[in-house]
Design a protein around this motif. Structure first.
Motif, PDB file in Angstrom:
ATOM      1  N   GLU A 365       0.983  -1.210  -0.057  1.00 41.77           N
ATOM      2  CA  GLU A 365       0.148   0.278  -0.273  1.00 41.77           C
ATOM      3  C   GLU A 365       1.044   1.239  -0.167  1.00 41.77           C
ATOM      4  N   GLU A 366       1.683   1.596   0.740  1.00 44.40           N
ATOM      5  CA  GLU A 366       2.580   2.253   1.188  1.00 44.40           C
ATOM      6  C   GLU A 366       3.901   3.222  -0.513  1.00 44.40           C
ATOM      7  N   ARG A 367       4.156   1.457  -1.087  1.00 43.99           N
ATOM      8  CA  ARG A 367       4.700   1.817  -2.064  1.00 43.99           C
ATOM      9  C   ARG A 367       3.668   2.079  -3.752  1.00 43.99           C
ATOM     10  N   LEU A 368       2.406   1.780  -3.452  1.00 41.41           N
ATOM     11  CA  LEU A 368       1.647   2.677  -4.769  1.00 41.41           C
ATOM     12  C   LEU A 368       0.970   3.775  -3.774  1.00 41.41           C
ATOM     13  N   MET A 369       0.706   4.494  -3.155  1.00 42.39           N
ATOM     14  CA  MET A 369       0.571   5.466  -2.633  1.00 42.39           C
ATOM     15  C   MET A 369       1.703   6.960  -3.286  1.00 42.39           C
ATOM     16  N   LEU A 370       3.163   5.720  -3.008  1.00 38.53           N
ATOM     17  CA  LEU A 370       4.372   6.861  -3.298  1.00 38.53           C
ATOM     18  C   LEU A 370       4.246   6.862  -4.570  1.00 38.53           C
ATOM     19  N   ASP A 371       4.224   5.675  -5.378  1.00 42.44           N
ATOM     20  CA  ASP A 371       3.799   6.250  -6.965  1.00 42.44           C
ATOM     21  C   ASP A 371       2.894   6.872  -7.252  1.00 42.44           C
ATOM     22  N   ASN A 372       1.752   7.380  -6.402  1.00 45.84           N
ATOM     23  CA  ASN A 372       1.131   7.917  -7.102  1.00 45.84           C
ATOM     24  C   ASN A 372       1.536   9.175  -6.814  1.00 45.84           C
ATOM     25  N   VAL A 373       1.877   9.498  -4.720  1.00 41.19           N
ATOM     26  CA  VAL A 373       2.487  11.328  -5.044  1.00 41.19           C
ATOM     27  C   VAL A 373       3.037  11.697  -5.821  1.00 41.19           C
ATOM     28  N   TYR A 374       4.440  10.953  -6.473  1.00 38.12           N
ATOM     29  CA  TYR A 374       4.909  11.641  -7.746  1.00 38.12           C
ATOM     30  C   TYR A 374       4.456  10.787  -8.944  1.00 38.12           C
ATOM     31  N   ALA A 375       3.757  10.792  -9.340  1.00 40.62           N
ATOM     32  CA  ALA A 375       2.438  11.319 -10.737  1.00 40.62           C
ATOM     33  C   ALA A 375       1.815  12.881 -10.477  1.00 40.62           C
ATOM     34  N   GLN A 376       1.732  13.246  -9.946  1.00 40.60           N
ATOM     35  CA  GLN A 376       1.023  14.226  -8.671  1.00 40.60           C
ATOM     36  C   GLN A 376       2.278  15.137  -8.851  1.00 40.60           C
ATOM     37  N   THR A 377       2.994  15.418  -8.732  1.00 39.55           N
ATOM     38  CA  THR A 377       4.107  16.219  -8.475  1.00 39.55           C
ATOM     39  C   THR A 377       5.925  16.098  -8.932  1.00 39.55           C
ATOM     40  N   TYR A 378       5.929  15.025 -10.264  1.00 45.19           N
ATOM     41  CA  TYR A 378       7.703  15.628 -10.674  1.00 45.19           C
ATOM     42  C   TYR A 378       7.470  16.833 -11.468  1.00 45.19           C
ATOM     43  N   SER A 379       8.747  16.805 -11.347  1.00 49.13           N
ATOM     44  CA  SER A 379       9.305  17.899 -12.016  1.00 49.13           C
ATOM     45  C   SER A 379      10.656  17.893 -12.010  1.00 49.13           C
ATOM     46  N   LEU A 380      11.091  18.880 -12.960  1.00 53.63           N
ATOM     47  CA  LEU A 380      12.603  17.997 -13.302  1.00 53.63           C
ATOM     48  C   LEU A 380      13.297  18.152 -11.602  1.00 53.63           C
ATOM     49  N   LYS A 381      13.258  19.833 -11.599  1.00 53.12           N
ATOM     50  CA  LYS A 381      13.860  20.281 -10.314  1.00 53.12           C
ATOM     51  C   LYS A 381      13.687  19.348  -9.057  1.00 53.12           C
ATOM     52  N   ASN A 382      12.100  18.872  -8.968  1.00 55.56           N
ATOM     53  CA  ASN A 382      11.810  17.726  -8.174  1.00 55.56           C
ATOM     54  C   ASN A 382      12.828  16.132  -8.213  1.00 55.56           C
ATOM     55  N   ASP A 383      13.224  16.067  -9.289  1.00 53.70           N
ATOM     56  CA  ASP A 383      13.643  14.606 -10.341  1.00 53.70           C
ATOM     57  C   ASP A 383      15.587  14.772  -9.359  1.00 53.70           C
ATOM     58  N   LEU A 384      15.837  16.034  -9.335  1.00 54.24           N
ATOM     59  CA  LEU A 384      17.308  15.897  -8.951  1.00 54.24           C
ATOM     60  C   LEU A 384      17.181  15.912  -7.889  1.00 54.24           C
ATOM     61  N   LYS A 385      16.262  16.505  -7.088  1.00 57.64           N
ATOM     62  CA  LYS A 385      16.641  16.136  -5.759  1.00 57.64           C
ATOM     63  C   LYS A 385      16.446  14.373  -5.298  1.00 57.64           C
ATOM     64  N   LEU A 386      15.923  14.268  -5.758  1.00 62.13           N
ATOM     65  CA  LEU A 386      15.750  12.538  -5.497  1.00 62.13           C
ATOM     66  C   LEU A 386      16.423  11.960  -6.486  1.00 62.13           C
ATOM     67  N   ILE A 387      17.526  11.923  -7.331  1.00 61.35           N
ATOM     68  CA  ILE A 387      18.995  11.293  -7.496  1.00 61.35           C
ATOM     69  C   ILE A 387      19.618  11.805  -6.701  1.00 61.35           C
ATOM     70  N   LEU A 388      19.717  12.747  -5.656  1.00 62.96           N
ATOM     71  CA  LEU A 388      20.604  12.996  -5.080  1.00 62.96           C
ATOM     72  C   LEU A 388      20.258  12.588  -3.486  1.00 62.96           C
TER      73      LEU A 388
END
Length: 400
Positions: A365-388
Motif C-alpha cells: 500500500e505504501e509503495r503504491l501511494m508513493l507512486d501516485n504522489v510522484y505522478a502528481q508532483t514530478y518535475s525536473l527540480k524534484n527529480d534532481l533532488k531524488l537523484i541526490l
C-alpha cells in the motif's frame, strides 16, 4: 496453424492461443462461410498473415488483457501495418477498469470464461465483421490522462544516460565477464514491462538469477514478502467459536456484519478471504535462492539496473519515475485508486525507492501511494533532488 487452402482468398477468422477445450468449443460454432485458422501465438499469426497472404477478417485471442496476445498483440498488428479488423479477447479476469483499458487500447470486444452463449458470440462476431468498414471510422478511443514530459527533463535524461553509458563502459565489461563465468546463459536479458500509459516495452537488465528463474515463481509464492507483510498487518483469519469470533462473543452477535443478496457475512472473515484469494500485486522474497553470487552483489549495489540506461536513451523510460511493472503485476492495478501511477514516466529510480528501500518496512500500500504522489508532483527540480538521495539508497540493509 490449421492447414487450409488460401487459393480463393477466403475470409478467415484467426484464433490465437486457444487451448484444447476452447478449440473443441469453437469447432461447433457457426461463422458462416468464414474459415477458422488456429495460431499458437500472435507472432506466428502476423507472420502467416503477411507471408501467406491470408484474408483475415477478425482476430479472436485467448489471452488476458495485459498478456502477450492481448494489448501487446493489438500494438503489434498496428506497427506491422496490417489491415484493421475486429479484435476480440477471451479472458479469465475482467472488471470495469480492465474493460475500459482494453477498449481504449483497440480491443473490439471482450468475452469472459466460461463461455455461456455460443449464439451470442456468433452474432456479435458476424455483425462486427459485416459492418466493420462503417463502424471502425466511428470508434473513438481516449488515452489515459498523461502529463507531457517537460523538454528539460527529456534533455536531462539523454545527457545523463549517454554520459553514464560512456563512463561506465569498463564496468559493463567487467560485470559481463563475471556473469558469464559464474553461470550459463546470457549476461543481459529483457522482460516485458508495463510503463507510462500501460505501454508494454522491453526492459533490459544484467542477469542476476540462474536461467529459467521465472519458472520457479509458482513454487516460491508462499515466501512473497508482500503477502507475509499483509498477514502481519492484520490479515489473520479470525478465530471463530460458536459462529462468533472472540471480539463478538461478548455481544452475542456479529459486530462486523455485511449483507449480500439477503446473506449475512462477517466483514473480518470476508476481508481475510478476499486478500488470501487475490494475493499481492507485487512479488519479492528475502534471500531469494534463484539469485547467483554475482547477482546478489550487483542487485545490492543496483548495478543490475544499469542496462536500463539504454531504455532511457530510446525513450521507454526516464532516469526518475515510477518503476515499470511486469505484466502480471500491472494487470492487478487497474482500479481508480492505483491507475494514476501509470500516468507518470517509467523510471530507473523513483520516490518509493528513495523513501523506503532497504528499511524492511515497505508495504504494498505504501509503495503504491508513493507512486501516485510522484505522478502528481514530478518535475525536473524534484527529480534532481531524488537523484541526490538515490546514492545512499543503493546500498540496501537487507537482501530483498
Amino acid at each position: 496453424m490449421n492447414d487450409i487452402s488460401q487459393e480463393d482468398n477466403s475470409p478467415t477468422i484467426a484464433l490465437v492461443g486457444f487451448d484444447h477445450d476452447l478449440t473443441a468449443a469453437f469447432a461447433g460454432y457457426n461463422f458462416g462461410h468464414r474459415h477458422l485458422v488456429h495460431f499458437e501465438n500472435g507472432m506466428k499469426m502476423a507472420s502467416a498473415w503477411v507471408n501467406d497472404n491470408l484474408s483475415i477478417v477478425a482476430i479472436i485471442s485467448n489471452s488476458e488483457i495485459m498478456g502477450s496476445a492481448g494489448l501487446t498483440l493489438v500494438e503489434t498488428v498496428k506497427k506491422k501495418g496490417l489491415p484493421s479488423v475486429p479484435f476480440f479477447l477471451i479472458v479469465n479476469h475482467l472488471n470495469a477498469n480492465l474493460r475500459k483499458l482494453a477498449l481504449e487500447g483497440g480491443v473490439t470486444d471482450v468475452f469472459t470464461l466460461p463461455l455461456r452463449s455460443s449464439a451470442r458470440i456468433e452474432r456479435r462476431v458476424a455483425f462486427l465483421i459485416d459492418n466493420w468498414t462503417q463502424l471502425k471510422n466511428n470508434i473513438e478511443t481516449s488515452n489515459p490522462s498523461i502529463r507531457k514530459i517537460e523538454l528539460g527533463k527529456r534533455i536531462f535524461d539523454l545527457i545523463f544516460a549517454g554520459g553514464a553509458l560512456l563512463v561506465l563502459s569498463p564496468l559493463f565489461l567487467i560485470v559481463y565477464i563475471l556473469i558469464r563465468l559464474e553461470s550459463k546463459g546470457p549476461a543481459f536479458y529483457y522482460s516485458l514491462r508495463v510503463g507510462t500509459g500501460y505501454r508494454v516495452f522491453k526492459f533490459y537488465k544484467f542477469r542476476s538469477m540462474y536461467v529459467n528463474a521465472d519458472q520457479r515463481i509458482k513454487d516460491l509464492k508462499h515466501l512473497n514478502q508482500y503477502d507475509i507483510d499483509a498477514t502481519a498487518d492484520g490479515a489473520e483469519r479470525p478465530i471463530v467459536e460458536g459462529g462468533l469470533c472472540h471480539q463478538c462473543q461478548a455481544y452475542g452477535k456479529c459486530q462486523y456484519p455485511i449483507f449480500s443478496d439477503n446473506v449475512q457475512l462477517c466483514e473480518k472473515e470476508f476481508r481475510y478471504t478476499k486478500k488470501a484469494s487475490s494475493g499481492s500485486a507485487f512479488f519479492k522474497i528475502k534471500n531469494d535462492p534463484r539469485i547467483t553470487r554475482v547477482g546478489a552483489f550487483i542487485r545490492n549495489t543496483s548495478i543490475d539496473e544499469l542496462p536500463q540506461l539504454w531504455n532511457v536513451i530510446i525513450g521507454d523510460m526516464s532516469i526518475v519515475g515510477n518503476r515499470p511493472l511486469p505484466l502480471y503485476e500491472a494487470e492487478k492495478l487497474t482500479t481508480d485508486k492505483y491507475i494514476l501511477r501509470f500516468a507518470a514516466p517509467a523510471g530507473i529510480t523513483g520516490l518509493w525507492q528513495v523513501e523506503k528501500r532497504g528499511k524492511g518496512d515497505m508495504s504494498e500500500e505504501e509503495r503504491l501511494m508513493l507512486d501516485n504522489v510522484y505522478a502528481q508532483t514530478y518535475s525536473l527540480k524534484n527529480d534532481l533532488k531524488l537523484i541526490l538521495k538515490t546514492i545512499p539508497a543503493l546500498f540496501q540493509k537487507e537482501n530483498v
